[in-house]
Design a protein around this motif. Structure first.
Motif, PDB file in Angstrom:
ATOM      1  N   GLN A 121      31.917   1.950   1.190  1.00  0.00           N
ATOM      2  CA  GLN A 121      31.736   2.633  -0.099  1.00  0.00           C
ATOM      3  C   GLN A 121      33.012   3.410  -0.429  1.00  0.00           C
ATOM      4  N   VAL A 122      33.756   2.956  -1.436  1.00  0.00           N
ATOM      5  CA  VAL A 122      34.945   3.667  -1.892  1.00  0.00           C
ATOM      6  C   VAL A 122      34.485   4.765  -2.848  1.00  0.00           C
ATOM      7  N   LYS A 123      34.968   6.007  -2.604  1.00  0.00           N
ATOM      8  CA  LYS A 123      34.615   7.139  -3.457  1.00  0.00           C
ATOM      9  C   LYS A 123      35.839   7.590  -4.229  1.00  0.00           C
ATOM     10  N   PHE A 124      35.658   7.812  -5.514  1.00  0.00           N
ATOM     11  CA  PHE A 124      36.715   8.305  -6.383  1.00  0.00           C
ATOM     12  C   PHE A 124      36.285   9.672  -6.910  1.00  0.00           C
ATOM     13  N   ASP A 125      37.085  10.686  -6.634  1.00  0.00           N
ATOM     14  CA  ASP A 125      36.798  12.048  -7.077  1.00  0.00           C
ATOM     15  C   ASP A 125      37.952  12.486  -7.973  1.00  0.00           C
ATOM     16  N   ALA A 126      37.650  12.917  -9.195  1.00  0.00           N
ATOM     17  CA  ALA A 126      38.724  13.264 -10.134  1.00  0.00           C
ATOM     18  C   ALA A 126      38.356  14.485 -10.960  1.00  0.00           C
ATOM     19  N   GLN A 127      39.378  15.230 -11.333  1.00  0.00           N
ATOM     20  CA  GLN A 127      39.242  16.353 -12.252  1.00  0.00           C
ATOM     21  C   GLN A 127      40.541  16.510 -13.024  1.00  0.00           C
ATOM     22  N   GLY A 128      40.476  17.304 -14.076  1.00  0.00           N
ATOM     23  CA  GLY A 128      41.678  17.492 -14.874  1.00  0.00           C
ATOM     24  C   GLY A 128      41.534  18.597 -15.889  1.00  0.00           C
ATOM     25  N   VAL A 129      42.640  18.861 -16.564  1.00  0.00           N
ATOM     26  CA  VAL A 129      42.688  19.805 -17.669  1.00  0.00           C
ATOM     27  C   VAL A 129      43.223  19.033 -18.859  1.00  0.00           C
ATOM     28  N   ASP A 130      42.510  19.112 -19.981  1.00  0.00           N
ATOM     29  CA  ASP A 130      43.012  18.448 -21.184  1.00  0.00           C
ATOM     30  C   ASP A 130      43.247  19.459 -22.292  1.00  0.00           C
ATOM     31  N   ALA A 131      44.143  19.111 -23.184  1.00  0.00           N
ATOM     32  CA  ALA A 131      44.475  19.928 -24.349  1.00  0.00           C
ATOM     33  C   ALA A 131      44.347  19.037 -25.582  1.00  0.00           C
ATOM     34  N   PHE A 132      43.614  19.517 -26.572  1.00  0.00           N
ATOM     35  CA  PHE A 132      43.367  18.732 -27.779  1.00  0.00           C
ATOM     36  C   PHE A 132      43.647  19.552 -29.029  1.00  0.00           C
ATOM     37  N   ALA A 133      44.072  18.865 -30.075  1.00  0.00           N
ATOM     38  CA  ALA A 133      44.048  19.388 -31.436  1.00  0.00           C
ATOM     39  C   ALA A 133      42.869  18.690 -32.115  1.00  0.00           C
ATOM     40  N   LEU A 134      41.996  19.461 -32.734  1.00  0.00           N
ATOM     41  CA  LEU A 134      40.827  18.924 -33.418  1.00  0.00           C
ATOM     42  C   LEU A 134      41.000  19.107 -34.914  1.00  0.00           C
ATOM     43  N   PHE A 135      40.708  18.065 -35.668  1.00  0.00           N
ATOM     44  CA  PHE A 135      40.777  18.093 -37.123  1.00  0.00           C
ATOM     45  C   PHE A 135      39.363  17.877 -37.631  1.00  0.00           C
TER      46      PHE A 135
ATOM     47  N   GLY B  50      45.060  14.440 -27.989  1.00  0.00           N
ATOM     48  CA  GLY B  50      45.693  15.342 -27.031  1.00  0.00           C
ATOM     49  C   GLY B  50      46.148  14.638 -25.773  1.00  0.00           C
ATOM     50  N   ALA B  51      46.176  15.389 -24.685  1.00  0.00           N
ATOM     51  CA  ALA B  51      46.663  14.875 -23.410  1.00  0.00           C
ATOM     52  C   ALA B  51      45.785  15.395 -22.279  1.00  0.00           C
ATOM     53  N   LEU B  52      45.744  14.622 -21.206  1.00  0.00           N
ATOM     54  CA  LEU B  52      44.986  14.972 -20.007  1.00  0.00           C
ATOM     55  C   LEU B  52      45.936  15.055 -18.823  1.00  0.00           C
ATOM     56  N   LEU B  53      45.908  16.174 -18.102  1.00  0.00           N
ATOM     57  CA  LEU B  53      46.590  16.313 -16.816  1.00  0.00           C
ATOM     58  C   LEU B  53      45.504  16.146 -15.759  1.00  0.00           C
ATOM     59  N   TRP B  54      45.635  15.165 -14.895  1.00  0.00           N
ATOM     60  CA  TRP B  54      44.559  14.835 -13.970  1.00  0.00           C
ATOM     61  C   TRP B  54      45.055  14.681 -12.540  1.00  0.00           C
ATOM     62  N   GLU B  55      44.108  14.784 -11.618  1.00  0.00           N
ATOM     63  CA  GLU B  55      44.357  14.438 -10.224  1.00  0.00           C
ATOM     64  C   GLU B  55      43.102  13.757  -9.693  1.00  0.00           C
ATOM     65  N   ALA B  56      43.308  12.772  -8.837  1.00  0.00           N
ATOM     66  CA  ALA B  56      42.199  11.978  -8.319  1.00  0.00           C
ATOM     67  C   ALA B  56      42.436  11.656  -6.853  1.00  0.00           C
ATOM     68  N   GLU B  57      41.345  11.409  -6.166  1.00  0.00           N
ATOM     69  CA  GLU B  57      41.416  11.019  -4.769  1.00  0.00           C
ATOM     70  C   GLU B  57      40.462   9.859  -4.550  1.00  0.00           C
TER      71      GLU B  57
ATOM     72  N   PRO C 105      35.337   6.000   3.981  1.00  0.00           N
ATOM     73  CA  PRO C 105      34.984   6.596   5.274  1.00  0.00           C
ATOM     74  C   PRO C 105      35.644   5.860   6.442  1.00  0.00           C
ATOM     75  N   GLY C 106      36.313   6.619   7.291  1.00  0.00           N
ATOM     76  CA  GLY C 106      36.968   6.049   8.466  1.00  0.00           C
ATOM     77  C   GLY C 106      38.369   5.522   8.224  1.00  0.00           C
ATOM     78  N   LEU C 107      38.759   5.355   6.969  1.00  0.00           N
ATOM     79  CA  LEU C 107      40.092   4.819   6.664  1.00  0.00           C
ATOM     80  C   LEU C 107      41.028   5.841   6.035  1.00  0.00           C
ATOM     81  N   GLY C 108      40.489   6.935   5.518  1.00  0.00           N
ATOM     82  CA  GLY C 108      41.337   7.958   4.921  1.00  0.00           C
ATOM     83  C   GLY C 108      41.242   8.004   3.412  1.00  0.00           C
ATOM     84  N   ALA C 109      42.208   8.712   2.822  1.00  0.00           N
ATOM     85  CA  ALA C 109      42.190   8.953   1.380  1.00  0.00           C
ATOM     86  C   ALA C 109      43.584   8.815   0.788  1.00  0.00           C
ATOM     87  N   VAL C 110      43.613   8.496  -0.497  1.00  0.00           N
ATOM     88  CA  VAL C 110      44.847   8.408  -1.258  1.00  0.00           C
ATOM     89  C   VAL C 110      44.698   9.313  -2.469  1.00  0.00           C
TER      90      VAL C 110
END
Length: 175
Positions: free
Chosen positions: A83-97, A111-118, A122-127
């Motif tokens: 089971q590959v797990k993807f965990d992500a979060q970020g901060v985004d900035a938008f202009a709304l019209f 706008g734009a999204l600044l993100w990080e993900a992993e 299990p048993g093989l590690g993370a990127v």
């Protein structure tokens, strides 16, 4: 009695004027969908998870600027019996019209999204990986004085992902 009725009437008439500009905060929850296919390996991701966000914004009667912290949840995808797990979060900035129709706002956002993900197995590690990418979307918001209920769609144009979008509902409070 008449004074109380007039005060209540004027208060409700003033709510739309109060909601025209100012700082607001909010929360939202929704469904994240990610679809991707690696052409070389054939590995395919098609996964959904719950996502949430905290909202900080400032608006005028037709323009708003927003910063959001987004927890994209944890996506899971089977690969070769693991089971590959993807965990992500970020901060985004938008202009709304936006365009107001009585108590309803319709809006487009860019706008734009600044993100990080992993990605981990299990048993093989993370990127880990991070980046910044273009984002856009739109929504509708019902205003009840300083409180608003919104529904929106956001598309995140992550370079290595074919499709990543978030559909959410939220609540904001303007002060």
């Amino acid at each position: 009695m008449l004074r109380a009725a007039l005060a209540i009437t004027f208060t409700f008439l003033a709510f739309p004027a109060l909601a025209e500009s100012g700082t607001y905060i909010g929360i939202a929850t929704g469904q994240l969908n990610v679809e991707d296919r690696d052409e070389l390996s054939g590995f395919r991701i098609d996964s959904d998870d719950n996502a949430s966000k905290a909202i900080l914004g400032w608006r005028t009667n037709f323009l708003a600027f927003e910063l959001n912290y987004v927890d994209f949840g944890q996506l899971k995808q089977p690969l070769l019996g693991q089971q590959v797990k993807f965990d992500a979060q970020g901060v985004d900035a938008f202009a709304l019209f936006s365009k107001r129709f009585a108590v309803l706002d319709l809006y487009a956002k860019v706008g734009a999204l600044l993100w990080e993900a992993e990605a981990s197995v299990p048993g093989l590690g993370a990127v880990k990986k991070d980046g910044s990418d273009f984002a856009f979307g739109g929504g509708a918001q019902l205003n009840f004085g300083p409180v608003a209920i919104r529904a929106e769609y956001e598309q995140f144009m992550i370079k290595d992902i074919d499709d990543m979008n978030l559909v959410s509902v939220g609540l904001t409070w303007q002060f």
